[in-house]
Design a protein around this motif. Structure first.
Motif, PDB file in Angstrom:
ATOM      1  N   TRP A 123      35.745  20.664   6.696  1.00  0.00           N
ATOM      2  CA  TRP A 123      34.722  21.360   7.463  1.00  0.00           C
ATOM      3  C   TRP A 123      33.855  20.340   8.190  1.00  0.00           C
ATOM      4  CZ3 TRP A 123      34.522  20.768   2.199  1.00  0.00           C
ATOM      5  CH2 TRP A 123      33.379  20.221   1.640  1.00  0.00           C
ATOM      6  N   SER A 124      33.157  20.819   9.219  1.00  0.00           N
ATOM      7  CA  SER A 124      32.215  19.942   9.903  1.00  0.00           C
ATOM      8  C   SER A 124      30.931  19.936   9.086  1.00  0.00           C
ATOM      9  CB  SER A 124      31.950  20.425  11.334  1.00  0.00           C
ATOM     10  OG  SER A 124      31.287  21.666  11.332  1.00  0.00           O
ATOM     11  N   CYS A 125      30.306  18.767   9.017  1.00  0.00           N
ATOM     12  CA  CYS A 125      29.100  18.659   8.194  1.00  0.00           C
ATOM     13  C   CYS A 125      28.190  17.582   8.759  1.00  0.00           C
ATOM     14  CB  CYS A 125      29.462  18.338   6.753  1.00  0.00           C
ATOM     15  SG  CYS A 125      30.350  16.773   6.552  1.00  0.00           S
ATOM     16  N   GLU A 126      26.951  17.687   8.398  1.00  0.00           N
ATOM     17  CA  GLU A 126      25.984  16.637   8.699  1.00  0.00           C
ATOM     18  C   GLU A 126      26.233  15.540   7.670  1.00  0.00           C
ATOM     19  OE1 GLU A 126      23.265  14.960  11.080  1.00  0.00           O
ATOM     20  OE2 GLU A 126      23.951  17.022  11.348  1.00  0.00           O
ATOM     21  N   LEU A 127      26.542  14.352   8.138  1.00  0.00           N
ATOM     22  CA  LEU A 127      26.900  13.277   7.218  1.00  0.00           C
ATOM     23  C   LEU A 127      25.683  12.845   6.417  1.00  0.00           C
ATOM     24  CD1 LEU A 127      29.321  11.208   9.458  1.00  0.00           C
ATOM     25  CD2 LEU A 127      29.865  12.970   7.782  1.00  0.00           C
TER      26      LEU A 127
END
Length: 139
Positions: A123-127
């Motif tokens: 999934w896309s995430c805030e690192l």
């Protein structure tokens, strides 16, 4: 910074600071390589072009696909995937993640596929912490 997270049920096992990647694998029966290009967006993983080298069991080529350089190329219109759930077992082999002109086995970040953990999510995430591509196993 937004990037790609790998894990399960929202638990992050690995973070990769990439804006796009190709997911690649071999079909378990036909042993034909399949590739899908994704862009990492705030809304999720956006599927772009897909490629497959041939057809077979469960691998029907879409009617609008074009044969180029030995692979069928096509695009599907899907909403962003958040998460993208993948089956990952020892019998099926491993997926590859390709970016920065290199492909690496998912095992590089997650260890080998295990029967006790047959699923992984992307999934896309805030690192959470700044990683370089070298830290992410792609040096």
């Amino acid at each position: 910074m937004i990037g790609l997270c790998l894990g399960l049920a929202g638990v992050v096992w690995a973070e990769l600071p990439v804006p796009a990647f190709t997911l690649a694998w071999r079909h378990t029966i036909e042993k034909i390589r399949w590739e899908e290009d994704y862009r990492v967006t705030a809304e999720g993983l956006l599927l772009g072009e897909a490629r497959v080298k041939g057809s077979g069991a469960g691998m029907e080529i879409p009617a609008d696909a074009e044969l180029r350089e030995g692979s069928w190329h096509y695009q599907r219109q899907l909403a962003p995937l958040q998460p993208l759930r993948l089956g990952r077992t020892p019998e099926a082999g491993d997926y590859q993640l390709c970016f920065n002109q290199r492909c690496r086995s998912m095992s590089d970040w997650l260890g080998p596929p295990q029967a006790t953990q047959p699923t992984v999510e992307l999934w896309s995430c805030e690192l959470g912490s700044p990683l370089s591509v070298n830290d992410a196993g792609n040096g």
